[in-house]
Design an enzyme around this catalytic site. Structure first.
Site: not given
Ligand code: XLS
Ligand code: NI
Ligand code: NI
Length: 441
Positions: A106, A109, A237, A273, A276, A301, A312, A314, A344
């Site tokens: 991003h 980031d 996404e 993802e 997700h 992802d 989420d 991750d 991700d």
């Protein structure tokens, strides 16, 4: 290889090599052998593994119950540009040691956001120049860039779906910054994850206007990028919830519908993802298949959720069965269109050693490699394809084939049914398919 910046952040960690499944070295690949060919392509080409800048270099482990736990040696400098350069050095050291070819980011980031847009844009430009040099000095490339239009409090009511045009314009300025950065770095794709595009209560929401505005906004972003010579794909996404209760890009099917509704089908595909998909009550495999059916399987992802938790989480992928079923979809649909496998995913809050970041990515890469080998074995050494073809064989010949060609009318179906008697019972044989996958795990 020329190295810009002289610090080593991951001291004592060597380049990660393939040592095979009997190795007991935690810092070695057991299954991911980059140059090994599977189904006509090397593993490196199949996967295009990428590091996610936000989790790997920015995520210090904060949660709603406490602050971050991880002190990163690249996140110490008080000057934002120097801190951003240190982070970039750490990124490229990590990527080079892992043997990964790609990263994703991003805008903020890369460098901390400044007090206003003009200053923020200057900062991004400076760090993009630095990243360009780092890319040139290595084999590392940019898989995709995106804009963080969800963290800053100004986006609390959404970005392109915001009721206030002034905020929508800010999102536009930010997407322009992120697109410029992506293009300058030769990014192969550009991602839109909805962020706060969705709503909490319909009572205060004009859903139609908000969704139409997102459509207008995405068209503008596409037109701008194409005018700048961007040749890559745009990816939506999907995610069903979090941070809003109802995210507009709920799942693959919903997102494909919006892509077509707003005339974006020639430029947009999907970034699926895992976590997700499961939040949307689908499997990862289902979402990949829906995307592939529409010719829109762009990128992945990679992560995993938790069977007991509804958010989420991750986590790094480690479920070989789930991933093997996903790799079946990938191999059968001809692979990812332009994208790759972006981790991700984040190490847990209490995984605080720097080497844990390596161990996690190694595990993720090995999970995908092992899954790919399983899927390839199932397709080439088992009766799987034959079984599946047999299940649909009635559409290959006679009236079934005529139906597929569009040569029958409803009356023809009726005549055929009446003159051919009752259908015999044909078993779906799900357990047999499951056993075949297990046999090759
Ligand atoms: C959040 C998303 C996000 C996107 C990029 O849940 O996964 O990290 O991938 O904005
Ligand atoms: Ni993501
Ligand atoms: Ni996510």
């Amino acid at each position: 290889m020329a190295v810009i910046g002289d610090k080593e952040y991951f001291k004592g960690i060597p380049e990660i090599r393939f040592e095979g499944k009997d190795s007991d070295n935690p810092l070695a690949y057991k299954f991911y052998n980059a140059e090994q060919k599977v189904a006509g392509k090397t593993m490196r080409e199949h996967f295009k593994f990428a590091m996610a800048y936000w989790h790997t270099l920015c995520g210090t482990g904060g949660d709603p119950f406490g602050p971050g736990t991880k002190v990163f040696p690249w996140a110490i400098h008080s000057d934002p540009i120097q801190a951003a350069k240190d982070k970039a050095d750490a990124a490229f050291e990590f990527l080079t040691k892992m043997g990964f070819d790609y990263y994703c980011f991003h805008d903020f980031d890369l460098v901390d956001e400044a007090k206003n847009l003009v200053e923020s844009e200057k900062r991004v430009h400076q760090i993009v120049d630095y990243l360009k040099q780092k890319q040139e000095a290595s084999d590392v490339k940019l898989l995709w860039g995106t804009a963080n239009c969800f963290s800053n409090p100004k986006y609390m009511n959404g970005a392109a779906s915001n009721p206030d045009f002034k905020v929508l314009a800010h999102a536009g300025a930010q997407v322009k910054i992120a697109l410029d950065a992506t293009i300058a770095l030769g990014g192969e794709n550009y991602v839109f994850w909805g962020g706060r595009e969705g709503y909490m209560s319909l009572l205060n929401t004009d859903m139609k206007l908000e969704q139409d505005n997102i459509g207008r906004f995405l068209n503008m972003a596409r037109d701008y990028a194409r005018k700048q010579g961007f040749k890559g794909s745009f990816f939506i996404e999907p995610k069903p919830m979090e941070p809003t209760k109802h995210q507009y890009d709920f799942d693959a099917a919903t997102s494909i519908n919006s892509i077509r509704q707003y005339g974006l089908e020639n430029d947009f595909k999907l970034n699926i993802e895992v976590n997700h998909a499961t939040l949307a009550q689908h499997t990862f495999q289902h979402e990949l298949q829906v995307a592939a059916n529409a010719g829109m399987l762009g990128s992945i992802d990679a992560n995993r959720g938790d069977y007991q938790n509804g958010w989420d989480t991750d986590q790094f992928p480690n479920n070989v069965l789930e991933t093997a079923e996903a790799m079946l979809v990938l191999l059968k649909s001809g692979g990812l269109q332009g994208g790759g496998i972006n981790f991700d995913a984040k190490t847990r809050r209490n995984s605080t050693d720097l080497e844990d970041i390596f161990i996690a990515h190694i595990g993720g890469a090995d999970t995908f490699a092992r899954a790919l080998l399983v899927a390839d074995a199932v397709l080439s050494n088992s009766k799987y394809e034959e079984l599946l073809a047999k299940r649909y064989a009635s559409y290959e010949t006679g009236e079934g084939a005529a139906f597929i060609k569009g040569n029958l009318k409803l009356e023809d179906l009726s005549n055929y049914a009446k003159t051919n008697g009752e259908p015999e019972q044909l078993s779906g044989k799900q357990e047999l398919y499951e056993n075949i996958i297990n046999q090759h795990l």
